[in-house]
Scaffold this motif. Structure first.
Motif, short mmCIF file in Angstrom:
data_model
loop_
_atom_site.label_atom_id
_atom_site.label_comp_id
_atom_site.label_asym_id
_atom_site.label_seq_id
_atom_site.Cartn_x
_atom_site.Cartn_y
_atom_site.Cartn_z
N ILE A 59 33.80 39.48 39.27
CA ILE A 59 35.11 39.87 39.79
C ILE A 59 36.10 38.76 39.47
O ILE A 59 35.72 37.61 39.28
CB ILE A 59 35.06 40.11 41.33
CG1 ILE A 59 34.54 38.86 42.05
CG2 ILE A 59 34.21 41.32 41.66
CD1 ILE A 59 34.61 38.94 43.56
N PRO A 60 37.40 39.07 39.41
CA PRO A 60 38.40 38.07 39.03
C PRO A 60 38.76 37.14 40.19
O PRO A 60 39.90 37.08 40.67
CB PRO A 60 39.60 38.93 38.61
CG PRO A 60 39.47 40.16 39.45
CD PRO A 60 37.99 40.42 39.55
N VAL A 61 37.78 36.41 40.67
CA VAL A 61 37.93 35.47 41.77
C VAL A 61 37.24 34.17 41.38
O VAL A 61 36.22 34.19 40.69
CB VAL A 61 37.29 36.03 43.07
CG1 VAL A 61 37.26 34.98 44.17
CG2 VAL A 61 38.04 37.27 43.54
N GLY B 259 44.79 40.34 35.35
CA GLY B 259 44.58 41.13 34.15
C GLY B 259 44.72 42.62 34.45
O GLY B 259 45.54 43.02 35.28
N ASP B 260 43.90 43.42 33.81
CA ASP B 260 44.02 44.86 33.98
C ASP B 260 43.05 45.41 35.03
O ASP B 260 42.73 46.60 35.04
CB ASP B 260 43.79 45.58 32.64
CG ASP B 260 42.42 45.26 32.06
OD1 ASP B 260 41.66 44.47 32.67
OD2 ASP B 260 42.10 45.81 30.98
N VAL B 261 42.62 44.54 35.94
CA VAL B 261 41.68 44.98 36.97
C VAL B 261 42.34 46.02 37.88
O VAL B 261 43.55 45.97 38.14
CB VAL B 261 41.20 43.77 37.81
CG1 VAL B 261 42.34 43.14 38.58
CG2 VAL B 261 40.08 44.17 38.75
N ASP B 262 41.56 46.96 38.35
CA ASP B 262 42.02 47.97 39.30
C ASP B 262 42.00 47.33 40.69
O ASP B 262 40.94 47.15 41.29
CB ASP B 262 41.10 49.19 39.25
CG ASP B 262 41.57 50.33 40.13
OD1 ASP B 262 42.25 50.07 41.15
OD2 ASP B 262 41.26 51.49 39.83
N LEU B 263 43.19 46.97 41.20
CA LEU B 263 43.26 46.26 42.48
C LEU B 263 42.73 47.11 43.63
O LEU B 263 42.11 46.59 44.57
CB LEU B 263 44.70 45.84 42.77
CG LEU B 263 45.26 44.71 41.89
CD1 LEU B 263 46.70 44.41 42.29
CD2 LEU B 263 44.41 43.46 42.01
N GLU B 264 42.96 48.40 43.58
CA GLU B 264 42.49 49.27 44.66
C GLU B 264 40.96 49.28 44.70
O GLU B 264 40.36 49.21 45.78
CB GLU B 264 43.03 50.69 44.47
CG GLU B 264 42.64 51.63 45.59
CD GLU B 264 43.26 53.01 45.44
OE1 GLU B 264 42.82 53.94 46.14
OE2 GLU B 264 44.18 53.16 44.60
N GLU B 265 40.35 49.33 43.53
CA GLU B 265 38.88 49.31 43.48
C GLU B 265 38.36 47.95 43.94
O GLU B 265 37.39 47.87 44.71
CB GLU B 265 38.40 49.60 42.07
CG GLU B 265 36.88 49.55 41.93
CD GLU B 265 36.41 49.76 40.50
OE1 GLU B 265 35.18 49.72 40.28
OE2 GLU B 265 37.26 49.94 39.62
N LEU B 266 38.99 46.86 43.48
CA LEU B 266 38.57 45.52 43.86
C LEU B 266 38.63 45.33 45.38
O LEU B 266 37.76 44.70 45.98
CB LEU B 266 39.44 44.47 43.17
CG LEU B 266 39.15 43.00 43.48
CD1 LEU B 266 37.79 42.60 42.92
CD2 LEU B 266 40.26 42.10 42.93
N ALA B 267 39.66 45.91 46.00
CA ALA B 267 39.89 45.73 47.43
C ALA B 267 39.05 46.65 48.30
O ALA B 267 39.09 46.55 49.53
CB ALA B 267 41.37 45.94 47.74
N SER B 268 38.27 47.53 47.69
CA SER B 268 37.41 48.39 48.50
C SER B 268 36.29 47.56 49.10
O SER B 268 35.82 46.58 48.51
CB SER B 268 36.82 49.52 47.65
OG SER B 268 35.89 49.00 46.71
N LYS B 269 35.86 47.92 50.29
CA LYS B 269 34.81 47.16 50.97
C LYS B 269 33.50 47.19 50.20
O LYS B 269 32.68 46.28 50.32
CB LYS B 269 34.60 47.70 52.38
CG LYS B 269 35.78 47.46 53.31
CD LYS B 269 35.49 47.95 54.71
CE LYS B 269 36.67 47.65 55.64
NZ LYS B 269 36.40 48.10 57.03
N GLU B 270 33.30 48.23 49.39
CA GLU B 270 32.07 48.33 48.63
C GLU B 270 32.05 47.41 47.42
O GLU B 270 31.01 47.25 46.76
CB GLU B 270 31.85 49.77 48.17
CG GLU B 270 31.52 50.75 49.29
CD GLU B 270 32.74 51.10 50.15
OE1 GLU B 270 33.89 50.89 49.65
OE2 GLU B 270 32.57 51.54 51.29
N VAL B 271 33.21 46.80 47.10
CA VAL B 271 33.27 45.86 45.98
C VAL B 271 33.53 44.44 46.48
O VAL B 271 32.67 43.57 46.38
CB VAL B 271 34.33 46.29 44.95
CG1 VAL B 271 34.44 45.25 43.82
CG2 VAL B 271 33.98 47.64 44.37
#
Length: 659
Positions: free
Chosen positions: A317-319, A383-395
């Motif tokens: 993940i971009p962290v 970058g082009d990461v999907d922020l909504e997907e990244l912020a989901s609790k499952e991710v």
């Protein structure tokens, strides 16, 4: 083999070995702190194996009743910091299978002991915190070998505020104490600054000559402070100086020494919350420089970032991960100095909630989902990461981040996201350059071991629930020490949350190799701090401090590792074996070899014992003996007694078979 299960009839095992283990059988009903199913994982051709052989229980849970440990060889005593009682528990370890408390050393009323160490002649030093942590602390000197522990204290000297760790140089000439200097627990009336914030420092104490067991005097105490780094631009930009809105932003007050080590006249000090390491010239008691600690890139190094995905799954993940090291230990290889760190991570949180009559709480902790939902990620920063997907609790939505790093003041948003801890250990050269980091290995091993009701990846130390800590520092490496076994040098790293010890061969520091992982914990036992009699069967919880014992100093002539576990309140002794002691190591001195990998479906490494056996007859004998030894594991001490009587060659093959 990852989780050792007993499959052979106990009656048959007893019949085969009655003459060897009858004392253990007699005590089979007495729980000795060693669980029935010890979780293990090993790399192919691992140079060491280890197993618990004895444990002392304080009888207190979740109260830091066993933290930092030290060992004095001449008296065969273990010193265990009991922060709950404000004492050091002194254990007779002459029989390491049954360590027994023989007395204690007290800090005094309303005082707390945070650390202890001991010199070879018995001069021991404890770091004493005042009841008000803002006040100057004390270094307490005592004779660790005294027959009458009630009169063992030799004297005290005053040192900096909140002394957190004490260390003696290898020549016995100096004691070094990391004075953390934490801020007050209260904020001002406006909630914008600490009421007080004492300076962090390192006390350098000149000790009496080795052989003279006496207290140092106040004149022997010097202070290495950080005032020289208050000037603008004196610190590297990656070193964190931060706090509430009206924070003073003075490095000399904000830098918080956590742990100290030394080699060849230099001290190396972790500044945990600042994500930095100080290098000190001991003779002059001067901080020479402060270097940034390791930062990992989780877009390249995978991490288990979700506690809500019902899976032991690592992902990129971009962290970034701030290593924020806790324990540190220096060592040498080929005449060069190195130091290793356990990269725990730590948030700041001080103050009293307004609902409880306080002026508020300051913390730098935020959750990734909140940062995204509040629109605080700079456009295009990830970058082009999907922020909504990244912020989901499952991710990664629940992943804990620090708001004190990555903030773009001009844009008023984060252009980088930083999590606490790198879930690894690192090795640095003497100048503070990172030359090795274990990356994802700790979580890879615990994920591979995961099995419901058997081993729970990223469990907490106060609860066995699977995946509980994935959003918050994961296994949380905290304890670390270095030991020499034969011609090899090994690092032992303890993971505070899931528990257990990782062992790496660091003989070639830049090419350190994973060896083995051992965890003396029963994940079927629920944690209840109000019910010690049931919770004690969980085994070791929350490894906090390590002490390596060389076989020349050992009470049983074997290499040992002593572990203080702060949550279970246990002090446990592990015996370390070198299964290849009588044969050539697969990795020669200062040579490198490809690292073996664990089987991802079972968490176990494939055994290479078959190729080492001298013929089918020996293989059959080894298989039978291994089965008996495995069965005997349910009887405290029996397995070790059985292994001890075997010839070295056979013992090595049996251990390899079991692994």
């Amino acid at each position: 083999m990852s989780i050792r299960r007993r499959a052979i009839s106990l009656c048959a095992a007893a019949a085969l070995t009655a003459g060897i283990i009858s004392p253990a059988i007699a005590n089979a009903q007495d729980f000795n702190g060693i669980v029935d199913s010890i979780a293990t994982d090993s790399a192919a051709g691992a140079g060491v194996s280890m197993a618990p052989i004895g444990s002392y229980a304080s009888g207190q849970l979740a109260e830091s009743a066993a933290e930092i440990v030290a060992f004095h060889a001449d008296s065969q005593r273990i010193l265990t910091v009991n922060a709950l009682s404000g004492e050091i528990d002194v254990l007779d370890a002459s029989n390491p299978e049954n360590p027994t408390k023989i007395g204690s050393i007290s800090a005094g009323a309303d005082k707390e002991i945070n650390s202890v160490t001991v010199r070879e002649d018995g001069l021991a030093i404890a770091a004493v915190q005042q009841s008000d942590k803002l006040l100057e602390g004390e270094a307490l000197f005592f004779d660790a070998s005294a027959e009458d522990l009630g009169s063992a204290e030799l004297g005290r000297v005053t040192i900096g505020a909140l002394p957190d760790n004490v260390h003696i140089t290898s020549d016995g000439a100096y004691a070094l104490i990391a004075n953390e200097g934490e801020p007050s627990n209260e904020l001002n009336a406006e909630g914008t600054a600490y009421v007080a914030d004492p300076a962090g420092s390192v006390s350098v104490i000149t000790l009496p000559a080795v052989g003279t067991v006496e207290a140092a005097s106040q004149a022997d105490v010097r202070t290495a402070g950080f005032e020289a780094f208050d000037a603008p631009g004196a610190l590297h930009e990656d070193i964190r100086i931060f706090g509430p809105e009206a924070h003073h932003n003075q490095p000399s007050l904000d830098l918080e020494p956590e742990y100290v080590a030394s080699a060849y006249g230099k001290a190396f000090v972790t500044l945990q919350e600042n994500n930095a390491i100080a290098i000190i010239d001991i003779a002059s008691a001067t901080v020479e420089k402060i270097v940034p600690a390791h930062i990992t890139d989780h877009s390249q190094i995978a991490i288990d970032s979700s506690n809500k995905d019902d899976a032991a799954e690592l992902r990129t993940i971009p962290v970034k991960g701030l290593s924020m090291p806790d324990s540190i230990h220096a060592f040498t290889s080929n005449g060069q100095t190195y130091f290793a760190t356990a990269n725990e991570g730590d948030a700041r949180e001080w103050g009293v909630d307004e609902d409880e009559g306080g002026s508020g709480i300051y913390t730098d902790e935020v959750e990734l989902a909140d940062v995204v939902e509040d629109g605080q990620v700079c456009e295009g920063a990830l970058g082009d990461v999907d922020l909504e997907e990244l912020a989901s609790k499952e991710v990664a939505g629940n992943l804990k981040l620090s708001n004190a790093s990555g903030w773009n003041e001009e844009e008023q948003c984060f252009d980088e996201l930083y999590a606490y801890g790198s879930r690894s250990f690192s090795i640095y050269d003497a100048e503070g350059n990172v030359i090795f980091d274990s990356g994802s290995k700790f979580e890879e091993v615990t994920a591979s071991l995961n099995q419901a009701g058997v081993f729970h990846h990223n469990a907490d130390n106060e609860g066995p629930e699977f995946d509980d800590r994935s959003d918050n520092k994961g296994p949380e490496p905290e304890a670390l020490t270095i030991g020499q076994i034969g011609d090899r040098t090994y690092a032992f790293i303890g993971t505070e949350r899931v528990g257990g010890v990782f062992v790496y061969d660091v003989t070639d520091p830049a090419n350190a190799k994973y060896q083995t992982y051992v965890n003396n914990r029963d994940f079927t036992v629920d944690f209840d701090e109000d019910n010690y009699e049931s919770t004690k069967f969980a085994g070791d919880l929350g490894p906090e401090g390590f002490a390596f014992i060389d076989k020349e100093d050992s009470p049983n002539g074997e290499y040992l590792l002593v572990i203080g576990n702060e949550v279970s309140g246990t002090t446990t002794i592990f015996q370390i074996e070198d299964p290849l002691a009588d044969s050539e190591h697969p990795i020669g001195k200062n040579e490198t070899s490809a690292e073996g990998s664990s089987n991802s479906s079972t968490g176990s490494s494939e055994s290479n014992s078959g190729s080492a056996l001298a013929g089918g007859a020996l293989a059959a004998i080894v298989a039978v003996i291994a089965g008996v030894v495995a069965a005997l594991g349910v009887i405290p001490g029996a397995k070790d007694q059985m292994l001890k009587v075997l010839p070295q060659e056979v013992r090595a093959q049996v251990e390899a078979f079991l692994n």
